[in-house]
Design an enzyme around this catalytic site. Sequence first.
Site, PDB file in Angstrom:
ATOM      1  N   HIS A  49      -1.781  -1.071  -1.917  1.00  0.00           N
ATOM      2  CA  HIS A  49      -3.143  -1.442  -1.541  1.00  0.00           C
ATOM      3  C   HIS A  49      -4.067  -0.488  -2.286  1.00  0.00           C
ATOM      4  O   HIS A  49      -3.957   0.730  -2.153  1.00  0.00           O
ATOM      5  CB  HIS A  49      -3.357  -1.326  -0.030  1.00  0.00           C
ATOM      6  CG  HIS A  49      -4.721  -1.758   0.384  1.00  0.00           C
ATOM      7  ND1 HIS A  49      -5.024  -3.074   0.655  1.00  0.00           N
ATOM      8  CD2 HIS A  49      -5.873  -1.062   0.531  1.00  0.00           C
ATOM      9  CE1 HIS A  49      -6.303  -3.164   0.974  1.00  0.00           C
ATOM     10  NE2 HIS A  49      -6.836  -1.957   0.896  1.00  0.00           N
ATOM     11  N   CYS A  50      -4.968  -1.043  -3.072  1.00  0.00           N
ATOM     12  CA  CYS A  50      -5.876  -0.230  -3.879  1.00  0.00           C
ATOM     13  C   CYS A  50      -7.137   0.085  -3.081  1.00  0.00           C
ATOM     14  O   CYS A  50      -7.863  -0.821  -2.675  1.00  0.00           O
ATOM     15  CB  CYS A  50      -6.242  -0.974  -5.164  1.00  0.00           C
ATOM     16  SG  CYS A  50      -7.369  -0.044  -6.223  1.00  0.00           S
ATOM     17  N   MET A  51      -7.376   1.367  -2.869  1.00  0.00           N
ATOM     18  CA  MET A  51      -8.557   1.756  -2.094  1.00  0.00           C
ATOM     19  C   MET A  51      -9.851   1.571  -2.894  1.00  0.00           C
ATOM     20  O   MET A  51     -10.916   1.438  -2.314  1.00  0.00           O
ATOM     21  CB  MET A  51      -8.432   3.206  -1.637  1.00  0.00           C
ATOM     22  CG  MET A  51      -8.417   4.209  -2.732  1.00  0.00           C
ATOM     23  SD  MET A  51      -8.240   5.842  -2.023  1.00  0.00           S
ATOM     24  CE  MET A  51      -8.281   6.825  -3.490  1.00  0.00           C
TER      25      MET A  51
END
Length: 171
Positions: A49-51
Site C-alpha cells: 500500500h503506497c502512502m
Amino acid sequence: PPMDPCSMGISDGAESRSLEICSKCRRLRPPRSHHCSSCGRCVLRMDHHCMFSNNCVGLENYRYFMTAVGYGVVESLWLFCRTRPLVPSEGSSSCIVLTYWLGFFVFPSLSCFLIFHAYLVRTNQTTIEFLGRRNEAHRIGHWPSNPYDRGPPQNFKEILGPIDGLWRGVL
C-alpha cells in the site's frame, strides 16, 4: 446439490489451489491476492500500500508504479547534478542547497528501491511474497522455490506488459 465454491480447484498457471475466503472481507480470494487493511479490500498481486498515492500497488498499476519510481531516480539525479556546481559558492540560496541535499539523499534511496523492485519483477514476486519466502527461508534453512517464476523475459512481459505504445513513449 450445489458445489461449495471453497472446494473448487483453480489454477493460476503455476500451481493449483482451492479458492479461499478472505478472513477480513468474507469474499472469495483468488491466489496471489492479499487483503489491504488501509483500502479494506482484496487486491490481486498486491505488492504494497503506497502512502504517497494512498492506493494499493498491485496487478493493475504495478507498471505505472515502476515508471514513477524510474522517473524519480532520473529526476533526483538531475537535481543533484544540476545544483552541485552552485552549492559551494558563497551566497547560495537556501532553496538551491535544499534541492542539492534532496537530490543527494533521494537518488540513492530511490535507486535501491528501483533495483529491489526490478529484482522482484525478474523473479515474478511481490514484496509480500518475497518477505514470506524470506521468513520461510530463515525457518527451513534455504530459500523455497518460487512457483511463479517463468524466467526473466517472460516475468517482465507478464508483470510490466508487452513493449507497446505506452512503453515506447516511456523508454
